[in-house]
Design an enzyme around this catalytic site. Structure first.
Site, PDB file in Angstrom:
ATOM      1  N   HIS A 222       0.774  -1.155   0.058  1.00 25.40           N
ATOM      2  CA  HIS A 222      -0.124   0.083  -0.065  1.00 25.40           C
ATOM      3  C   HIS A 222       0.919   1.100  -0.003  1.00 25.40           C
ATOM      4  O   HIS A 222       2.042   1.309  -0.041  1.00 25.40           O
ATOM      5  CB  HIS A 222      -1.090  -0.043   1.092  1.00 25.40           C
ATOM      6  CG  HIS A 222      -0.533  -0.152   2.482  1.00 25.40           C
ATOM      7  ND1 HIS A 222       0.207   0.942   3.049  1.00 25.40           N
ATOM      8  CD2 HIS A 222      -0.744  -0.901   3.302  1.00 25.40           C
ATOM      9  CE1 HIS A 222       0.577   0.862   4.236  1.00 25.40           C
ATOM     10  NE2 HIS A 222       0.172  -0.503   4.593  1.00 25.40           N
TER      11      HIS A 222
ATOM     12  N   HIS B 298       3.766   1.626   2.313  1.00 24.94           N
ATOM     13  CA  HIS B 298       5.155   0.848   1.786  1.00 24.94           C
ATOM     14  C   HIS B 298       5.617   1.494   0.863  1.00 24.94           C
ATOM     15  O   HIS B 298       7.037   1.752   0.736  1.00 24.94           O
ATOM     16  CB  HIS B 298       4.742  -0.508   1.439  1.00 24.94           C
ATOM     17  CG  HIS B 298       3.906  -1.309   2.533  1.00 24.94           C
ATOM     18  ND1 HIS B 298       2.695  -2.156   2.009  1.00 24.94           N
ATOM     19  CD2 HIS B 298       3.959  -1.697   3.731  1.00 24.94           C
ATOM     20  CE1 HIS B 298       2.170  -2.524   3.239  1.00 24.94           C
ATOM     21  NE2 HIS B 298       2.927  -2.579   4.082  1.00 24.94           N
TER      22      HIS B 298
ATOM     23  N   CYS C 232       0.232  -8.861  20.894  1.00 28.47           N
ATOM     24  CA  CYS C 232      -0.586  -8.361  19.646  1.00 28.47           C
ATOM     25  C   CYS C 232       0.056  -9.152  18.492  1.00 28.47           C
ATOM     26  O   CYS C 232       1.127  -8.836  18.170  1.00 28.47           O
ATOM     27  CB  CYS C 232      -0.370  -6.995  19.495  1.00 28.47           C
ATOM     28  SG  CYS C 232      -1.235  -6.250  18.059  1.00 28.47           S
TER      29      CYS C 232
ATOM     30  N   CYS D 162       1.102  -6.451  15.499  1.00 28.51           N
ATOM     31  CA  CYS D 162       2.410  -5.976  15.951  1.00 28.51           C
ATOM     32  C   CYS D 162       3.635  -7.216  16.158  1.00 28.51           C
ATOM     33  O   CYS D 162       4.557  -6.719  16.049  1.00 28.51           O
ATOM     34  CB  CYS D 162       2.422  -5.383  17.465  1.00 28.51           C
ATOM     35  SG  CYS D 162       1.655  -3.774  17.168  1.00 28.51           S
TER      36      CYS D 162
ATOM     37  N   CYS E 256      -4.411  -3.366  22.032  1.00 25.99           N
ATOM     38  CA  CYS E 256      -3.108  -2.804  21.389  1.00 25.99           C
ATOM     39  C   CYS E 256      -3.040  -1.218  21.079  1.00 25.99           C
ATOM     40  O   CYS E 256      -3.913  -0.830  20.635  1.00 25.99           O
ATOM     41  CB  CYS E 256      -2.819  -3.660  20.157  1.00 25.99           C
ATOM     42  SG  CYS E 256      -1.457  -2.713  19.266  1.00 25.99           S
TER      43      CYS E 256
ATOM     44  N   HIS F  49      -2.820  -0.946  17.105  1.00 23.87           N
ATOM     45  CA  HIS F  49      -3.870  -1.514  16.368  1.00 23.87           C
ATOM     46  C   HIS F  49      -5.323  -1.596  17.000  1.00 23.87           C
ATOM     47  O   HIS F  49      -6.346  -1.744  16.411  1.00 23.87           O
ATOM     48  CB  HIS F  49      -3.976  -2.851  15.884  1.00 23.87           C
ATOM     49  CG  HIS F  49      -2.726  -3.273  14.907  1.00 23.87           C
ATOM     50  ND1 HIS F  49      -1.217  -3.257  15.467  1.00 23.87           N
ATOM     51  CD2 HIS F  49      -2.451  -3.240  13.591  1.00 23.87           C
ATOM     52  CE1 HIS F  49      -0.519  -3.315  14.713  1.00 23.87           C
ATOM     53  NE2 HIS F  49      -1.299  -3.151  13.546  1.00 23.87           N
TER      54      HIS F  49
ATOM     55  N   LYS G 193      -3.380   5.958  10.395  1.00 24.42           N
ATOM     56  CA  LYS G 193      -2.241   5.115   9.623  1.00 24.42           C
ATOM     57  C   LYS G 193      -3.134   4.192   8.707  1.00 24.42           C
ATOM     58  O   LYS G 193      -4.033   3.663   9.134  1.00 24.42           O
ATOM     59  CB  LYS G 193      -1.530   4.302  10.675  1.00 24.42           C
ATOM     60  CG  LYS G 193      -0.333   3.484  10.016  1.00 24.42           C
ATOM     61  CD  LYS G 193       0.511   3.033  10.866  1.00 24.42           C
ATOM     62  CE  LYS G 193       1.581   2.140  10.369  1.00 24.42           C
ATOM     63  NZ  LYS G 193       2.070   0.874  10.737  1.00 24.42           N
TER      64      LYS G 193
ATOM     65  N   LYS H 250      -4.380  -2.382   6.649  1.00 23.99           N
ATOM     66  CA  LYS H 250      -5.618  -3.233   6.334  1.00 23.99           C
ATOM     67  C   LYS H 250      -6.716  -3.466   7.514  1.00 23.99           C
ATOM     68  O   LYS H 250      -7.666  -3.298   7.261  1.00 23.99           O
ATOM     69  CB  LYS H 250      -4.931  -4.865   6.240  1.00 23.99           C
ATOM     70  CG  LYS H 250      -6.020  -5.778   5.352  1.00 23.99           C
ATOM     71  CD  LYS H 250      -5.208  -7.106   5.115  1.00 23.99           C
ATOM     72  CE  LYS H 250      -6.371  -8.153   4.595  1.00 23.99           C
ATOM     73  NZ  LYS H 250      -5.887  -9.558   4.774  1.00 23.99           N
TER      74      LYS H 250
HETATM   75  N1  MSP Z   1       7.930  -6.295   8.757  1.00 23.74           N
HETATM   76  C1  MSP Z   1       8.212  -5.205   9.600  1.00 23.74           C
HETATM   77  C2  MSP Z   1       9.606  -4.608   9.326  1.00 23.74           C
HETATM   78  C3  MSP Z   1      10.614  -5.443   9.523  1.00 23.74           C
HETATM   79  S1  MSP Z   1      12.302  -4.601   9.082  1.00 23.74           S
HETATM   80  C4  MSP Z   1      13.125  -5.838   9.501  1.00 23.74           C
HETATM   81  C5  MSP Z   1       7.047  -4.164   9.279  1.00 23.74           C
HETATM   82  N2  MSP Z   1       6.591  -4.388   8.302  1.00 23.74           N
HETATM   83  S2  MSP Z   1       5.277  -3.427   7.718  1.00 23.74           S
HETATM   84  O1  MSP Z   1       5.178  -3.805   6.474  1.00 23.74           O
HETATM   85  O2  MSP Z   1       4.319  -3.373   8.545  1.00 23.74           O
HETATM   86  O3  MSP Z   1       5.792  -1.860   7.698  1.00 23.74           O
HETATM   87  C6  MSP Z   1       7.175  -1.797   7.258  1.00 23.74           C
HETATM   88  C7  MSP Z   1       7.290  -0.150   7.128  1.00 23.74           C
HETATM   89  O4  MSP Z   1       6.309   0.441   6.465  1.00 23.74           O
HETATM   90  C8  MSP Z   1       7.434   0.431   8.494  1.00 23.74           C
HETATM   91  O5  MSP Z   1       8.515   1.233   8.674  1.00 23.74           O
HETATM   92  C9  MSP Z   1       6.200   1.235   8.654  1.00 23.74           C
HETATM   93  O6  MSP Z   1       6.490   2.393   9.257  1.00 23.74           O
HETATM   94  C10 MSP Z   1       5.953   1.637   7.316  1.00 23.74           C
HETATM   95  N3  MSP Z   1       4.620   1.976   6.923  1.00 23.74           N
HETATM   96  C11 MSP Z   1       3.675   1.106   7.040  1.00 23.74           C
HETATM   97  N4  MSP Z   1       2.523   2.064   6.942  1.00 23.74           N
HETATM   98  C12 MSP Z   1       2.796   3.021   6.756  1.00 23.74           C
HETATM   99  C13 MSP Z   1       2.165   4.337   6.573  1.00 23.74           C
HETATM  100  N5  MSP Z   1       0.947   4.385   6.466  1.00 23.74           N
HETATM  101  N6  MSP Z   1       2.824   5.306   6.285  1.00 23.74           N
HETATM  102  C14 MSP Z   1       4.303   5.411   6.251  1.00 23.74           C
HETATM  103  N7  MSP Z   1       5.190   4.298   6.642  1.00 23.74           N
HETATM  104  C15 MSP Z   1       4.400   3.301   6.952  1.00 23.74           C
HETATM  105  O7  MSP Z   1       6.781  -3.554  10.465  1.00 23.74           O
END
Ligand code: MSP
Length: 499
Positions: free
Chosen positions: A18, A21, A126, A129, A144, A147, A294, A297
C-alpha cells in the site's frame, strides 16, 4: 570509491503493498539514486518479511500453506517496485536459504556469547505487531495501542535475549556516534527508550512452526523480529559469503517511527552481542496518514499506490511523496494535495519552463540551443541550488532537497520573465538568455533525477544532451557552464499536462 549500503524495512506479506510501503521505498530509491550521482558504490536493498504468526494466520485465512501464500504475495511487492521505478540492487525474502543460514549463525553467535537464555514467558501479545505489551502500555485494559484491537494472552517457554544487559553499552555507543539517527527528534525518542530501562525480549516461539528453528534447540523457531532484522546482514553475505558481508556492512536503515525500538534498540544490541558493528545510520520517517489514521489493512483505509500512478503519472506520484512531507514527520495524504503539488511544481514550474525554453529556442534560435554565459546572472542561483540540494539529501530531507532544486527552476522562470526573450528579435541577446536557461535546465535535470528519473531523462534528451542523466556525476555535472551549445532542442508534448 566509497560504499553506501541502504536498506528499507522488509514488508510483511500479509497483504499487498500500500501507499505506506511505497512511501518508505520511494524515499529509499531517491536516496540511493542521489548517492549514485555522487559517484558512490551503492547497494540498495529491500524485501519481504515472511515468517511469524501474523503471516501464518493470514495464510490460514486464505486456505493456503504459509509457503504458498508468501510465494503469491512477495511477487506483488517486486512488481509494485518495478512499476514505481525502484532501483533496488537486491530483494530479499526471509524464506530464502541465504537468509536462513545467516539467521542461524546470528542466533548461535548471541547464544554463544551468553546473551540468549531459556525462561518462561507469560504476557499479552498483539499478533498484528508481533509484540508483547505490558498492562500499562495497553488501552482500556486489553487493546493494542497501535491496532486498537484485543491482545491475546500467551504463556510459553521462550528463549530470551538479555537486552537488559545492554543499556550502558548502547548509550555509550550512541554517545560515540552522534547524528547516527536522523532527524534528531527521532534520535531522542530512541535514546529515551534506552534510558527508560530495557526489558529482555523473547527470541523464540514454540507455539508456531512457521519460522527458522533455533540451531541448538529446534523445538523453537526464531521470533519473527529477530529473524527479520537479520535480513540486513544475511542479504549481503553474513553466514554465506564473509568477504561480501565485509564489503557492505555496516549499512544504513530507513525505517518508520513505529519500528524505532526494534531497529535502534534491539538490533544494535543483537549485533554487539554477536561481535558485529552496529549500523552506520538510521533515518526515521513518520507515517503517511489517510484521514488522520495510519493506513493499514486492519483500519480499512488502504490506498493502492499503483492506482495513483494510473491517475497522476509515475513521476507525479513520486514527486508528491518526496516533496510534500518533511521526512521524520507524519504527513496526510489527500487527492487535493496530490493534484495541487502536481499543478504548481510540475506543470506550472518545471513543465512550463521546459516548454517555454524549447518554444523560444525553436522560434528565435533556429532550434539549436546556444551556449550559456560564464558570467550569467543565474550562475549564483545554480551554485546555491547545488549546495542546498546536496546538504538536504545528506540530511535525508528530500522535501528540502527538492525545494532547493525547484528554487533554481523558479529563478530561471523569473529570469525569463524579466528578459522576455519571446518578444525580442533573434540575435546575441536572445541567445545569451536562452543559453543560460538551457544550462539551468540541464542542471535541474541532474539534481532532480533521483526524485523523477524518467522525466529528467526526457528533459535531458529534449535539450539535445547525449547519454543518460543518471550517468552524470556530482559535483562536476552541476558546475555552471556544462551545456555545450550547438545541440538540437526538441519541443515535444507537455511533460505534465495541467489538471
Ligand atoms: N516487517 C516489519 C519490518 C521488519 S524490518 C526488519 C514491518 N512491516 S510493515 O510492512 O508493517 O511496515 C514496514 C514499514 O512500512 C514500517 O517502517 C512502517 O512504518 C512503514 N509503513 C507502514 N504503513 C505506513 C504508513 N501508512 N505510512 C508510512 N509508513 C508506514 O513493520
Amino acid at each position: 570509491m566509497s560504499n553506501y549500503f541502504l536498506t528499507t524495512p522488509i514488508y510483511y506479506v500479509n497483504a499487498k503493498p500500500h501507499l505506506g510501503h511505497a512511501y518508505t521505498t520511494i524515499v529509499g530509491d531517491a536516496l540511493a539514486r542521489w548517492h549514485r550521482l555522487l559517484g558512490e558504490d551503492v547497494h540498495f536493498l529491500t524485501g519481504t518479511d515472511e515468517h511469524g504468526l501474523k503471516i501464518q494466520q493470514a495464510a490460514e485465512a486464505a486456505g493456503r500453506t504459509p509457503q504458498e501464500f508468501t510465494d503469491a504475495i512477495a511477487p506483488l511487492f517486486q512488481q509494485a517496485w518495478q512499476r514505481l521505478n525502484i532501483s533496488n540492487d537486491d530483494f530479499i525474502r526471509t524464506t530464502e536459504e541465504r537468509h536462513k543460514v545467516g539467521v542461524a549463525k546470528l542466533l548461535q553467535a548471541c547464544y554463544d556469547a551468553g546473551d540468549i537464555e531459556l525462561d518462561v514467558y507469560a504476557g499479552k501479545y498483539c499478533v498484528a505487531c508481533e509484540e508483547y505489551y505490558t498492562d500499562d502500555e495497553l488501552l482500556d485494559g486489553d487493546l493494542c495501542p497501535i491496532h486498537k484491537r484485543p491482545v491475546e494472552y500467551f504463556e510459553e517457554e521462550n528463549y530470551f535475549f538479555r537486552l537488559s544487559r545492554f543499556q550502558d553499552r548502547l548509550l555509550r555507543w550512541y554517545a560515540e556516534h552522534p547524528g547516527a539517527i536522523v532527524p534528531e527528534f527521532r534520535a531522542n525518542e530512541a535514546l529515551g527508550l534506552i534510558r527508560g530501562g530495557l526489558r529482555d525480549f523473547s527470541v523464540s516461539r514454540t507455539s508456531l512452526q512457521w519460522g527458522i528453528p533455533l540451531p541448538w534447540d529446534p523445538r523453537h523457531v526464531a521470533y519473527v523480529w529477530f529473524d527479520a532484522l537479520a535480513n540486513y546482514i544475511t542479504a549481503v553475505g553474513y553466514g554465506s559469503d564473509d568477504e561480501r558481508f565485509h564489503t557492505w556492512w555496516p549499512g544504513r536503515h530507513l525505517i518508520g517511527k513505529d519500528i524505532i525500538r526494534h531497529h535502534c534498540v534491539y538490533w544494535p544490541a543483537m549485533l554487539l552481542s554477536a561481535g558485529i558493528e552496529p549500523p552506520a545510520g538510521w533515518a526515521v520517517g513518520g507515517w503517511l496518514l489517510v484521514g488522520g489514521e495510519k493506513m493499514s489493512k486492519t483500519s480499512g483505509n488502504v490506498v493502492n499506490p499503483l492506482d495513483l500512478i494510473d491517475d497522476i503519472g509515475l513521476d507525479g506520484f513520486r514527486y508528491y511523496v518526496l516533496a510534500e512531507t518533511p521526512y521524520g514527520h507524519d504527513g496526510d495524504f489527500t487527492y487535493e494535495g496530490l493534484t495541487a503539488r502536481y499543478n504548481s511544481d510540475l506543470a506550472n514550474n518545471l513543465g512550463n519552463l521546459l516548454s517555454r525554453v524549447a518554444t523560444v529556442v525553436g522560434k528565435q534560435c533556429g532550434g539549436i540551443g546556444p551556449a550559456p554565459r560564464a558570467d550569467s546572472p543565474l550562475a549564483e542561483a545554480a551554485a546555491e541550488a547545488l549546495a542546498a540540494t546536496t546538504e538536504a539529501w545528506g540530511a535525508v530531507q528530500p522535501h528540502r532537497a527538492l525545494d532547493a532544486t525547484w528554487h533554481m527552476i523558479r529563478a530561471t522562470n523569473a529570469y525569463l520573465e524579466a528578459n522576455e526573450p519571446w518578444k525580442a528579435s533573434p540575435g546575441p541577446d536572445v541567445d545569451a538568455v536562452m543559453g543560460d536557461a538551457l544550462e539551468a535546465l540541464r542542471m535541474v535535470a541532474v539534481l532532480a533525477s533521483p526524485a523523477i528519473p524518467d522525466t529528467c531523462q526526457t528533459v535531458w534528451e529534449r535539450l539535445g544532451l547525449p547519454g543518460r542523466v543518471d550517468e552524470q556525476r556530482l559535483p562536476a555535472a552541476a558546475v555552471w557552464g556544462g551545456y555545450p551549445g550547438g545541440l538540437t532542442v526538441t519541443k515535444g508534448s507537455p511533460l505534465f499536462p495541467r489538471r
